[in-house]
Design a protein around this motif. Structure first.
Motif, PDB file in Angstrom:
ATOM      1  N   SER A 106      -2.813  -3.233  -0.705  1.00  0.00           N
ATOM      2  CA  SER A 106      -3.042  -3.360   0.728  1.00  0.00           C
ATOM      3  C   SER A 106      -1.881  -2.737   1.495  1.00  0.00           C
ATOM      4  O   SER A 106      -0.721  -3.090   1.276  1.00  0.00           O
ATOM      5  N   ALA A 107      -2.192  -1.801   2.404  1.00  0.00           N
ATOM      6  CA  ALA A 107      -1.136  -1.150   3.185  1.00  0.00           C
ATOM      7  C   ALA A 107      -0.370  -2.141   4.061  1.00  0.00           C
ATOM      8  O   ALA A 107       0.852  -2.020   4.188  1.00  0.00           O
ATOM      9  N   PRO A 108      -1.017  -3.148   4.674  1.00  0.00           N
ATOM     10  CA  PRO A 108      -0.229  -4.109   5.461  1.00  0.00           C
ATOM     11  C   PRO A 108       0.603  -5.055   4.598  1.00  0.00           C
ATOM     12  O   PRO A 108       1.695  -5.454   4.999  1.00  0.00           O
ATOM     13  N   ASP A 109       0.091  -5.429   3.410  1.00  0.00           N
ATOM     14  CA  ASP A 109       0.732  -6.481   2.612  1.00  0.00           C
ATOM     15  C   ASP A 109       1.595  -5.956   1.478  1.00  0.00           C
ATOM     16  O   ASP A 109       2.436  -6.688   0.950  1.00  0.00           O
ATOM     17  N   GLY A 110       1.382  -4.722   1.058  1.00  0.00           N
ATOM     18  CA  GLY A 110       2.178  -4.160  -0.025  1.00  0.00           C
ATOM     19  C   GLY A 110       1.882  -4.791  -1.373  1.00  0.00           C
ATOM     20  O   GLY A 110       0.806  -5.358  -1.597  1.00  0.00           O
ATOM     21  N   VAL A 111       2.842  -4.715  -2.271  1.00  0.00           N
ATOM     22  CA  VAL A 111       2.684  -5.245  -3.626  1.00  0.00           C
ATOM     23  C   VAL A 111       2.686  -6.769  -3.578  1.00  0.00           C
ATOM     24  O   VAL A 111       3.581  -7.387  -2.978  1.00  0.00           O
ATOM     25  N   GLN A 112       1.679  -7.378  -4.207  1.00  0.00           N
ATOM     26  CA  GLN A 112       1.557  -8.825  -4.272  1.00  0.00           C
ATOM     27  C   GLN A 112       1.517  -9.259  -5.736  1.00  0.00           C
ATOM     28  O   GLN A 112       1.515  -8.419  -6.649  1.00  0.00           O
ATOM     29  N   VAL A 113       1.483 -10.555  -5.945  1.00  0.00           N
ATOM     30  CA  VAL A 113       1.486 -11.059  -7.320  1.00  0.00           C
ATOM     31  C   VAL A 113       0.300 -10.507  -8.098  1.00  0.00           C
ATOM     32  O   VAL A 113       0.422 -10.111  -9.261  1.00  0.00           O
ATOM     33  N   GLY A 114      -0.866 -10.475  -7.456  1.00  0.00           N
ATOM     34  CA  GLY A 114      -2.052  -9.949  -8.130  1.00  0.00           C
ATOM     35  C   GLY A 114      -1.939  -8.472  -8.454  1.00  0.00           C
ATOM     36  O   GLY A 114      -2.522  -7.994  -9.429  1.00  0.00           O
ATOM     37  N   THR A 115      -1.183  -7.724  -7.623  1.00  0.00           N
ATOM     38  CA  THR A 115      -0.928  -6.311  -7.911  1.00  0.00           C
ATOM     39  C   THR A 115      -0.151  -6.186  -9.214  1.00  0.00           C
ATOM     40  O   THR A 115      -0.486  -5.369 -10.082  1.00  0.00           O
ATOM     41  N   GLU A 116       0.892  -6.987  -9.335  1.00  0.00           N
ATOM     42  CA  GLU A 116       1.710  -6.950 -10.546  1.00  0.00           C
ATOM     43  C   GLU A 116       0.902  -7.389 -11.759  1.00  0.00           C
ATOM     44  O   GLU A 116       1.064  -6.845 -12.856  1.00  0.00           O
ATOM     45  N   ARG A 117       0.025  -8.372 -11.559  1.00  0.00           N
ATOM     46  CA  ARG A 117      -0.804  -8.840 -12.660  1.00  0.00           C
ATOM     47  C   ARG A 117      -1.755  -7.731 -13.131  1.00  0.00           C
ATOM     48  O   ARG A 117      -1.949  -7.526 -14.329  1.00  0.00           O
ATOM     49  N   GLY A 118      -2.335  -7.006 -12.190  1.00  0.00           N
ATOM     50  CA  GLY A 118      -3.221  -5.896 -12.547  1.00  0.00           C
ATOM     51  C   GLY A 118      -2.473  -4.778 -13.241  1.00  0.00           C
ATOM     52  O   GLY A 118      -2.954  -4.198 -14.223  1.00  0.00           O
ATOM     53  N   TRP A 119      -1.284  -4.457 -12.739  1.00  0.00           N
ATOM     54  CA  TRP A 119      -0.453  -3.420 -13.369  1.00  0.00           C
ATOM     55  C   TRP A 119      -0.118  -3.807 -14.809  1.00  0.00           C
ATOM     56  O   TRP A 119      -0.229  -2.989 -15.721  1.00  0.00           O
ATOM     57  N   GLN A 120       0.283  -5.058 -14.995  1.00  0.00           N
ATOM     58  CA  GLN A 120       0.654  -5.519 -16.324  1.00  0.00           C
ATOM     59  C   GLN A 120      -0.534  -5.462 -17.270  1.00  0.00           C
ATOM     60  O   GLN A 120      -0.401  -5.072 -18.440  1.00  0.00           O
ATOM     61  N   ALA A 121      -1.725  -5.836 -16.792  1.00  0.00           N
ATOM     62  CA  ALA A 121      -2.915  -5.811 -17.636  1.00  0.00           C
ATOM     63  C   ALA A 121      -3.242  -4.391 -18.081  1.00  0.00           C
ATOM     64  O   ALA A 121      -3.584  -4.150 -19.250  1.00  0.00           O
ATOM     65  N   ALA A 122      -3.137  -3.423 -17.172  1.00  0.00           N
ATOM     66  CA  ALA A 122      -3.396  -2.029 -17.536  1.00  0.00           C
ATOM     67  C   ALA A 122      -2.325  -1.502 -18.479  1.00  0.00           C
ATOM     68  O   ALA A 122      -2.618  -0.729 -19.408  1.00  0.00           O
ATOM     69  N   GLU A 123      -1.088  -1.925 -18.246  1.00  0.00           N
ATOM     70  CA  GLU A 123       0.014  -1.479 -19.101  1.00  0.00           C
ATOM     71  C   GLU A 123      -0.164  -1.989 -20.522  1.00  0.00           C
ATOM     72  O   GLU A 123       0.103  -1.267 -21.493  1.00  0.00           O
ATOM     73  N   GLU A 124      -0.619  -3.222 -20.667  1.00  0.00           N
ATOM     74  CA  GLU A 124      -0.847  -3.777 -22.004  1.00  0.00           C
ATOM     75  C   GLU A 124      -1.905  -2.992 -22.768  1.00  0.00           C
ATOM     76  O   GLU A 124      -1.850  -2.911 -24.001  1.00  0.00           O
ATOM     77  N   ARG A 125      -2.877  -2.431 -22.068  1.00  0.00           N
ATOM     78  CA  ARG A 125      -3.917  -1.625 -22.710  1.00  0.00           C
ATOM     79  C   ARG A 125      -3.518  -0.163 -22.834  1.00  0.00           C
ATOM     80  O   ARG A 125      -4.251   0.630 -23.439  1.00  0.00           O
ATOM     81  N   GLY A 126      -2.368   0.221 -22.248  1.00  0.00           N
ATOM     82  CA  GLY A 126      -1.937   1.616 -22.303  1.00  0.00           C
ATOM     83  C   GLY A 126      -2.818   2.540 -21.492  1.00  0.00           C
ATOM     84  O   GLY A 126      -2.994   3.715 -21.848  1.00  0.00           O
ATOM     85  N   LEU A 127      -3.369   2.049 -20.377  1.00  0.00           N
ATOM     86  CA  LEU A 127      -4.308   2.836 -19.580  1.00  0.00           C
ATOM     87  C   LEU A 127      -3.602   3.612 -18.477  1.00  0.00           C
ATOM     88  O   LEU A 127      -2.687   3.100 -17.830  1.00  0.00           O
ATOM     89  N   PRO A 128      -4.049   4.839 -18.213  1.00  0.00           N
ATOM     90  CA  PRO A 128      -3.543   5.570 -17.051  1.00  0.00           C
ATOM     91  C   PRO A 128      -3.896   4.833 -15.763  1.00  0.00           C
ATOM     92  O   PRO A 128      -4.965   4.239 -15.645  1.00  0.00           O
ATOM     93  N   VAL A 129      -2.991   4.869 -14.800  1.00  0.00           N
ATOM     94  CA  VAL A 129      -3.194   4.163 -13.537  1.00  0.00           C
ATOM     95  C   VAL A 129      -2.870   5.088 -12.374  1.00  0.00           C
ATOM     96  O   VAL A 129      -1.863   5.800 -12.395  1.00  0.00           O
ATOM     97  N   ALA A 130      -3.749   5.074 -11.380  1.00  0.00           N
ATOM     98  CA  ALA A 130      -3.460   5.685 -10.085  1.00  0.00           C
ATOM     99  C   ALA A 130      -3.493   4.567  -9.048  1.00  0.00           C
ATOM    100  O   ALA A 130      -4.319   3.655  -9.124  1.00  0.00           O
ATOM    101  N   ILE A 131      -2.595   4.630  -8.090  1.00  0.00           N
ATOM    102  CA  ILE A 131      -2.503   3.600  -7.052  1.00  0.00           C
ATOM    103  C   ILE A 131      -3.176   4.106  -5.783  1.00  0.00           C
ATOM    104  O   ILE A 131      -2.926   5.239  -5.342  1.00  0.00           O
ATOM    105  N   VAL A 132      -4.035   3.278  -5.202  1.00  0.00           N
ATOM    106  CA  VAL A 132      -4.672   3.600  -3.924  1.00  0.00           C
ATOM    107  C   VAL A 132      -4.173   2.606  -2.886  1.00  0.00           C
ATOM    108  O   VAL A 132      -4.439   1.403  -2.992  1.00  0.00           O
ATOM    109  N   VAL A 133      -3.451   3.103  -1.890  1.00  0.00           N
ATOM    110  CA  VAL A 133      -3.005   2.256  -0.792  1.00  0.00           C
ATOM    111  C   VAL A 133      -4.150   2.192   0.219  1.00  0.00           C
ATOM    112  O   VAL A 133      -4.419   3.159   0.940  1.00  0.00           O
ATOM    113  N   ASN A 134      -4.816   1.066   0.253  1.00  0.00           N
ATOM    114  CA  ASN A 134      -6.014   0.882   1.073  1.00  0.00           C
ATOM    115  C   ASN A 134      -5.653   0.202   2.404  1.00  0.00           C
ATOM    116  O   ASN A 134      -4.523  -0.231   2.601  1.00  0.00           O
TER     117      ASN A 134
END
Length: 693
Positions: A106-134
């Motif tokens: 979220s552009a107004p709220d920035g990185v939140q706990v759920g953002t970090e949780r999603g990043w960590q989940a993708a990292e554990e699977r070794g998946l490529p990630v692109a970030i969309v600031v909505n």
């Protein structure tokens, strides 16, 4: 729908904190790709992907939902996932079926706990990630602040590939830093307008492009050497380096958009089609041959068929299994082998799904995410394959539930219906668990959070099972702290004919915690005939299950049978069974009885700003904090707290953290209940027993 070559397929999931607009972004993708004629919205219930009644009511995504679109001659399959932590297993299973992820911020709220949780989940699977600031059109929106947060909390490799044109109400488009073009979005469904970079933004665009080129060059030794020497890279080298950086996770591209205005969405789709890896570009998936040995499957139509089942969903045509075709081709009206369960399954129709909408397919090749209805034996996590070339893929196991509630039918007539419907919803929900507590005689519905359980209870009611949800009873245990000797239990009854007579004398002593129960026969000289000794033990064991002081099971005690008396005519097994029970009850009351309560280990993830409240709450709940550490912008608190104090912990944590906290809980041990609480528990248990009588 035509069949796509694996090189033209892109599979990705949308991740992020709850409320950042993941579903809205999916709706904008469908609208941009002309798969829907109007832009669906979560708030008014017109969303294509949030199609369940519970999702309409709560206005959140609960179930992972499939969507697809054709873009730049590629088939884009995407999975919209929940942001609510209670439904995190949907995220875990979705990531097992895709080749990349869009992490929505979220552009107004920035990185939140759920953002970090999603990043960590993708990292554990070794998946490529692109970030969309909505939500670039919202008040307080800041692309720069969001990017800085991503660099600080997620990865220093986060690098913008776009810059916004305007912000908040003035957001109108993006600058493509690769093409150095301005792309504006009219907002009425027309094609984007491509033009030159505005003069006021040219300096920022040049600086952004230089940073992007440096990041791309850093993905390869030869490229970085050339870039340092010349300061330039050929267009082909830039494109190849960007794709390689995304695929290898050595570069995390950052884009911007406003899903509500459908602005920037087309460029997000362009990026996925151009830069995300296809199934054919991903490494082969390893599995096991059920007969032994490893098996590797490539995303190749010529390989034997194999697929993973990453979700089971309810629909108007019955239960639908969502599959990721790993290799080979799945044909309609064919037979497949369920390697997990060792049984054959009949595949009828194959569906391309978009929420509840479905389109019939004749076949599905590697990389396709499709639905198959009415598979009899297949469940989430299973592997389907060609029986002649079996393989078994390992998927994430169901997580341990963090919260349980007692569930019961409101009327006797609903009990049979409840049993059947519970079985049905458990089949659909990988993280839901039903159990019977032998100690409390309750049916427990367990899940990953209160909202997770409540959603499924609402579904039960919608399916016709009238049920009520109650807090579970705490499974206390009874034991003793002292030892007593030579306590007598006598059963004597004379009814005019043959009487009943049995006497036994026992010693009672505590055992170490977890020791269970031990019965020791120390009878000498025939004081009790051998045939009656098992009856004494049986009487004592029966009483163990019923408890003595509060009706809770007795644990961790040792009974020694020391002496007894019998009558040649009146003694029988029933008499000694009752005598054993009486002796045990009398001894137990004399041996300083206590109650034991379950103590839970908690791992709590919360915003650092809320950690003080969380720790204070634990201390107020008779808990003990074991440690804490900072992870990104969040704090992990580890503690131990009595179960009685955290039966509703999810609601407490949500209140303390504004819905941004999550936790995992499991049984640690049993500890003694404080004396003042023991008296209260015993009194309440006696009242409950009297009411039942």
């Amino acid at each position: 729908m035509k069949r796509y070559d694996p090189t033209d397929v892109r599979d990705f999931a949308l991740l992020g904190h709850g409320g950042v607009g993941k579903t809205s972004l999916c709706e904008a993708m469908l609208f941009s790709a002309r798969l829907t004629s109007r832009l669906g919205h979560v708030d008014d219930g017109t969303s294509t992907l949030d199609a369940e009644p519970e999702e309409h009511k709560r206005k959140i995504t609960i179930h992972a939902a499939l969507g697809h679109a054709e873009w730049k001659k590629c088939k884009l399959n995407f999975v919209d996932t929940p942001g609510e932590p209670s439904f995190g297993v949907e995220v875990t299973m979705a990531l097992a079926a895709v080749d990349g992820a869009l992490l929505v911020v979220s552009a107004p709220d920035g990185v939140q706990v759920g953002t970090e949780r999603g990043w960590q989940a993708a990292e554990e699977r070794g998946l490529p990630v692109a970030i969309v600031v909505n939500k670039m059109d919202r008040e307080r929106a800041s692309f720069e602040r969001a990017v800085e947060g991503c660099k600080a909390s997620l990865s220093e490799k986060a690098t913008p590939v776009q810059l916004p044109i305007g912000a908040e109400a003035g957001f109108e488009g993006v600058i493509d830093l690769l093409a150095m073009k301005a792309i504006r979005f009219p907002g009425d469904g027309r094609e984007p307008l491509v033009g030159e970079v505005p003069p006021a933004l040219q300096a920022a665009a040049r600086a952004g492009r230089d940073a992007l080129l440096e990041a791309i060059a850093s993905t390869d030794d030869a490229l970085i050497e050339k870039y340092l020497e010349t300061g330039e890279l050929a267009e082909a080298e830039v494109r190849a380096g960007l794709s390689r950086g995304v695929a290898t996770r050595t570069l995390v591209p950052v884009l911007c958009a406003s899903a509500a205005r459908c602005a920037g969405v087309a460029t997000v789709l362009d990026f996925v089609a151009d830069e995300f890896p296809s199934p054919a570009a991903r490494p082969p998936l390893g599995g096991k041959d059920p007969k032994g040995g490893e098996v590797w499957r490539r995303a190749d139509p010529a390989e034997p068929f194999s697929a993973i089942v990453f979700k089971t969903a309810a629909s108007d045509i019955g239960r639908v299994s969502l599959l990721r075709v790993v290799s080979g081709v799945l044909h309609a009206d064919s037979s497949v082998w369920n390697a997990t369960r060792g049984k054959a399954e009949r595949v009828g129709q194959i569906y391309a799904l978009c929420g509840k909408k479905r389109e019939t397919l004749a076949e599905a090749g590697p990389g396709e995410l499709v639905g198959v209805a009415k598979l009899k034996e297949t469940r989430t996590g299973d592997t389907l394959c060609d029986e002649r070339s079996p393989v078994l893929f390992e998927l994430p196991k169901p997580p341990q539930p963090v919260i349980s509630f007692a569930i019961r039918a409101r009327s006797q007539g609903d009990e049979d219906r409840l049993a059947g419907k519970l079985h049905e919803i458990v089949e659909e929900d990988y993280a839901l668990h039903v159990s019977h507590d032998q100690a409390t005689k309750e049916v427990l519905l367990s899940g990953m959070g209160q909202s997770h359980v409540e959603v499924n209870v609402e579904k039960l009611r919608r399916l016709g099972a009238d049920v009520e949800l109650l807090p579970p009873k705490v499974p206390y245990r009874e034991t003793v702290k002292g030892a007593v000797q030579e306590v007598e239990g006598k059963h004597k009854k004379q009814t005019g004919g043959r009487g009943q007579y049995g006497v036994c004398t026992i010693d009672l002593e505590p055992m170490p915690r977890g020791g269970g129960f031990e019965f020791v026969d120390e009878i000498f000289g025939g004081a009790v005939p051998r045939q009656f000794i098992p009856a004494i033990e049986k009487g004592i064991r029966n009483r163990l299950g019923k408890g003595v002081i509060a009706g809770f099971p007795v644990v961790d005690v040792r009974v020694r049978l020391k002496d007894g008396k019998y009558h040649d005519v009146d003694s029988d097994t029933r008499s000694f069974e009752i005598a054993g029970s009486k002796a045990f009850q009398a001894a137990f009351r004399l041996a300083r009885p206590i109650l034991l309560e379950p103590v839970m280990s908690l791992e709590i993830v919360c915003p650092t700003s809320s950690s003080g409240d969380v720790i204070g709450h634990i201390n107020a709940k008779r808990g003990r904090v074991l440690g804490m550490e900072t992870v990104g912008k969040g704090t992990v608190v580890r503690a131990q707290v009595p179960m009685a104090e955290v039966l509703r912990y999810e609601a407490d944590l949500r209140s303390m953290t504004g819905g941004r906290g999550s936790f995992h809980m499991e049984l640690s041990r049993y500890d003694e209940v404080p004396g003042h609480l023991t008296d209260k528990i015993v009194s309440e248990a006696k009242v409950a027993a009297e009411e039942e009588e």
